[in-house]
Design a protein around this motif. Sequence first.
Motif, PDB file in Angstrom:
ATOM      1  N   PRO A  86       0.784  -1.234   0.000  1.00 54.69           N
ATOM      2  CA  PRO A  86       0.000   0.000   0.000  1.00 54.69           C
ATOM      3  C   PRO A  86       0.817   1.286   0.000  1.00 54.69           C
ATOM      4  CG  PRO A  86      -0.111  -1.087   2.142  1.00 54.69           C
ATOM      5  CD  PRO A  86       0.530  -2.052   1.200  1.00 54.69           C
ATOM      6  N   ASP A  87       2.012   1.243   0.568  1.00 56.30           N
ATOM      7  CA  ASP A  87       2.869   2.422   0.604  1.00 56.30           C
ATOM      8  C   ASP A  87       3.919   2.281  -0.498  1.00 56.30           C
ATOM      9  OD1 ASP A  87       4.873   4.355   1.223  1.00 56.30           O
ATOM     10  OD2 ASP A  87       4.291   4.347   3.327  1.00 56.30           O
ATOM     11  N   PRO A  88       4.060   3.274  -1.396  1.00 54.99           N
ATOM     12  CA  PRO A  88       5.041   3.151  -2.481  1.00 54.99           C
ATOM     13  C   PRO A  88       6.483   3.027  -1.998  1.00 54.99           C
ATOM     14  CG  PRO A  88       4.150   5.386  -2.369  1.00 54.99           C
ATOM     15  CD  PRO A  88       3.305   4.538  -1.469  1.00 54.99           C
ATOM     16  N   GLY A 101       0.958  -7.875   5.476  1.00 53.37           N
ATOM     17  CA  GLY A 101       1.869  -7.785   6.607  1.00 53.37           C
ATOM     18  C   GLY A 101       3.317  -8.092   6.263  1.00 53.37           C
ATOM     19  N   ASP A 102       3.562  -8.666   5.088  1.00 55.15           N
ATOM     20  CA  ASP A 102       4.936  -8.918   4.643  1.00 55.15           C
ATOM     21  C   ASP A 102       5.599  -7.643   4.128  1.00 55.15           C
ATOM     22  OD1 ASP A 102       4.848 -11.671   5.219  1.00 55.15           O
ATOM     23  OD2 ASP A 102       3.972 -12.135   3.274  1.00 55.15           O
ATOM     24  N   CYS A 103       4.809  -6.604   3.878  1.00 56.63           N
ATOM     25  CA  CYS A 103       5.364  -5.354   3.364  1.00 56.63           C
ATOM     26  C   CYS A 103       6.107  -4.614   4.478  1.00 56.63           C
ATOM     27  CB  CYS A 103       4.249  -4.469   2.811  1.00 56.63           C
ATOM     28  SG  CYS A 103       3.379  -5.163   1.381  1.00 56.63           S
ATOM     29  N   GLU A 104       7.226  -4.009   4.131  1.00 55.32           N
ATOM     30  CA  GLU A 104       8.028  -3.275   5.098  1.00 55.32           C
ATOM     31  C   GLU A 104       8.717  -2.107   4.409  1.00 55.32           C
ATOM     32  OE1 GLU A 104      10.519  -6.450   6.481  1.00 55.32           O
ATOM     33  OE2 GLU A 104      11.975  -6.185   4.858  1.00 55.32           O
ATOM     34  N   CYS A 105       9.185  -1.153   5.187  1.00 56.01           N
ATOM     35  CA  CYS A 105       9.802   0.049   4.634  1.00 56.01           C
ATOM     36  C   CYS A 105      11.114  -0.288   3.928  1.00 56.01           C
ATOM     37  CB  CYS A 105      10.049   1.076   5.733  1.00 56.01           C
ATOM     38  SG  CYS A 105       8.535   1.758   6.446  1.00 56.01           S
ATOM     39  N   GLN A 106      11.325   0.347   2.776  1.00 52.79           N
ATOM     40  CA  GLN A 106      12.544   0.127   2.016  1.00 52.79           C
ATOM     41  C   GLN A 106      13.749   0.740   2.716  1.00 52.79           C
ATOM     42  OE1 GLN A 106      11.927   1.692  -1.913  1.00 52.79           O
ATOM     43  NE2 GLN A 106      10.085   0.497  -2.277  1.00 52.79           N
ATOM     44  N   GLU A 107      14.941   0.287   2.327  1.00 47.10           N
ATOM     45  CA  GLU A 107      16.169   0.866   2.864  1.00 47.10           C
ATOM     46  C   GLU A 107      16.195   2.365   2.597  1.00 47.10           C
ATOM     47  OE1 GLU A 107      21.043   0.263   2.533  1.00 47.10           O
ATOM     48  OE2 GLU A 107      19.673  -0.885   1.253  1.00 47.10           O
ATOM     49  N   THR A 109      14.428   4.450   4.432  1.00 46.38           N
ATOM     50  CA  THR A 109      13.212   4.974   5.067  1.00 46.38           C
ATOM     51  C   THR A 109      12.969   4.186   6.347  1.00 46.38           C
ATOM     52  OG1 THR A 109      11.646   3.458   3.973  1.00 46.38           O
ATOM     53  CG2 THR A 109      12.260   5.469   2.776  1.00 46.38           C
ATOM     54  N   TYR A 110      12.072   4.698   7.191  1.00 50.18           N
ATOM     55  CA  TYR A 110      11.710   3.944   8.391  1.00 50.18           C
ATOM     56  C   TYR A 110      10.242   4.172   8.703  1.00 50.18           C
ATOM     57  CZ  TYR A 110      11.824   8.129  11.415  1.00 50.18           C
ATOM     58  OH  TYR A 110      11.563   9.339  12.016  1.00 50.18           O
ATOM     59  N   LEU A 111       9.662   3.263   9.475  1.00 51.77           N
ATOM     60  CA  LEU A 111       8.249   3.320   9.796  1.00 51.77           C
ATOM     61  C   LEU A 111       8.003   4.274  10.953  1.00 51.77           C
ATOM     62  CD1 LEU A 111       5.375   2.266   9.362  1.00 51.77           C
ATOM     63  CD2 LEU A 111       5.915   0.392  10.936  1.00 51.77           C
ATOM     64  N   ARG A 112       7.256   5.354  10.676  1.00 51.06           N
ATOM     65  CA  ARG A 112       6.851   6.291  11.716  1.00 51.06           C
ATOM     66  C   ARG A 112       5.369   6.054  11.997  1.00 51.06           C
ATOM     67  NH1 ARG A 112       8.068  12.577  11.025  1.00 51.06           N
ATOM     68  NH2 ARG A 112      10.166  11.819  11.589  1.00 51.06           N
ATOM     69  N   GLY A 120      -1.861   2.547  15.523  1.00 50.98           N
ATOM     70  CA  GLY A 120      -2.724   3.348  14.674  1.00 50.98           C
ATOM     71  C   GLY A 120      -2.250   3.473  13.252  1.00 50.98           C
ATOM     72  N   GLY A 121      -1.421   2.555  12.803  1.00 50.72           N
ATOM     73  CA  GLY A 121      -0.895   2.654  11.458  1.00 50.72           C
ATOM     74  C   GLY A 121       0.251   3.636  11.393  1.00 50.72           C
ATOM     75  N   GLY A 122       0.778   3.832  10.213  1.00 53.50           N
ATOM     76  CA  GLY A 122       1.900   4.736  10.038  1.00 53.50           C
ATOM     77  C   GLY A 122       2.302   4.779   8.580  1.00 53.50           C
ATOM     78  N   ALA A 123       3.451   5.364   8.323  1.00 51.26           N
ATOM     79  CA  ALA A 123       3.947   5.494   6.955  1.00 51.26           C
ATOM     80  C   ALA A 123       5.467   5.445   6.969  1.00 51.26           C
ATOM     81  CB  ALA A 123       3.453   6.801   6.343  1.00 51.26           C
ATOM     82  N   CYS A 124       6.031   5.088   5.836  1.00 53.75           N
ATOM     83  CA  CYS A 124       7.480   5.091   5.681  1.00 53.75           C
ATOM     84  C   CYS A 124       7.925   6.515   5.376  1.00 53.75           C
ATOM     85  CB  CYS A 124       7.904   4.154   4.554  1.00 53.75           C
ATOM     86  SG  CYS A 124       7.421   2.425   4.801  1.00 53.75           S
TER      87      CYS A 124
END
Length: 211
Positions: A86-88, A101-107, A109-112, A120-124
């Motif tokens: 969901p997050d580019p 749930g397998d999706c994670e922030c790319q190198e 970036t980090y999850l805030r 409550g969710g977040g974004a990279c």
Amino acid sequence: EVASRKCVSCPASGYAGGGQALCQVCPGGSFAQEVGMSECRTCFAGFRRANEDTNFSFAGAVRCDRCPLGTFMPDEGSEAPCARCPDPRQSTPFQSATKEGDCECQEGTYLRFADGDGGGGGACVDCLEGMLCPQGNAAPTQRAGYWAGVVDAGRRIYSVVSCRNRLECPAGPPATCAPGRKDVGCGNCQDGHYRGEDGRCDVCAEQDAWP
């Protein structure tokens, strides 16, 4: 072939079950990789039907391909293409991912998080200068020579300053200082300590006085 009354094997990507006079094309979400198959096989979760020309499902497939990095497929036998994270700025650590749930922030970036409890969710978001952000959803760490003050631990908000000495501010979790050091940029010795070597502050002996 009815006119010649000869049996002909169905080509790959098709099948003919018992009693069927004509070959049938494998429906979406399935494939037939060999000649003469009597049924199509279902694509597993984490796979999509494709060939070299398209990334989308199509009838008549001869194989299922792994969902590429940054995509996932939760269902078996789906006619849909692999869904994108969901997050580019997200990717997946492996191909054939089966859930969001397998999706994670790319190198880089980090999850805030959106709120302090991390639920409550977040974004990279972009990695801050002086911090290290490998791929994943873990909190970033500080690089040597920088001090990352924790503004909001729950939301992962930091304030980074450059230190006067790399030894005083070693790499590690946010706000890491050399032994015996404290405060912004690790600029002061802890109470009862004095400036030592290699960036650290050593403990004063009982007979020593400290300001």
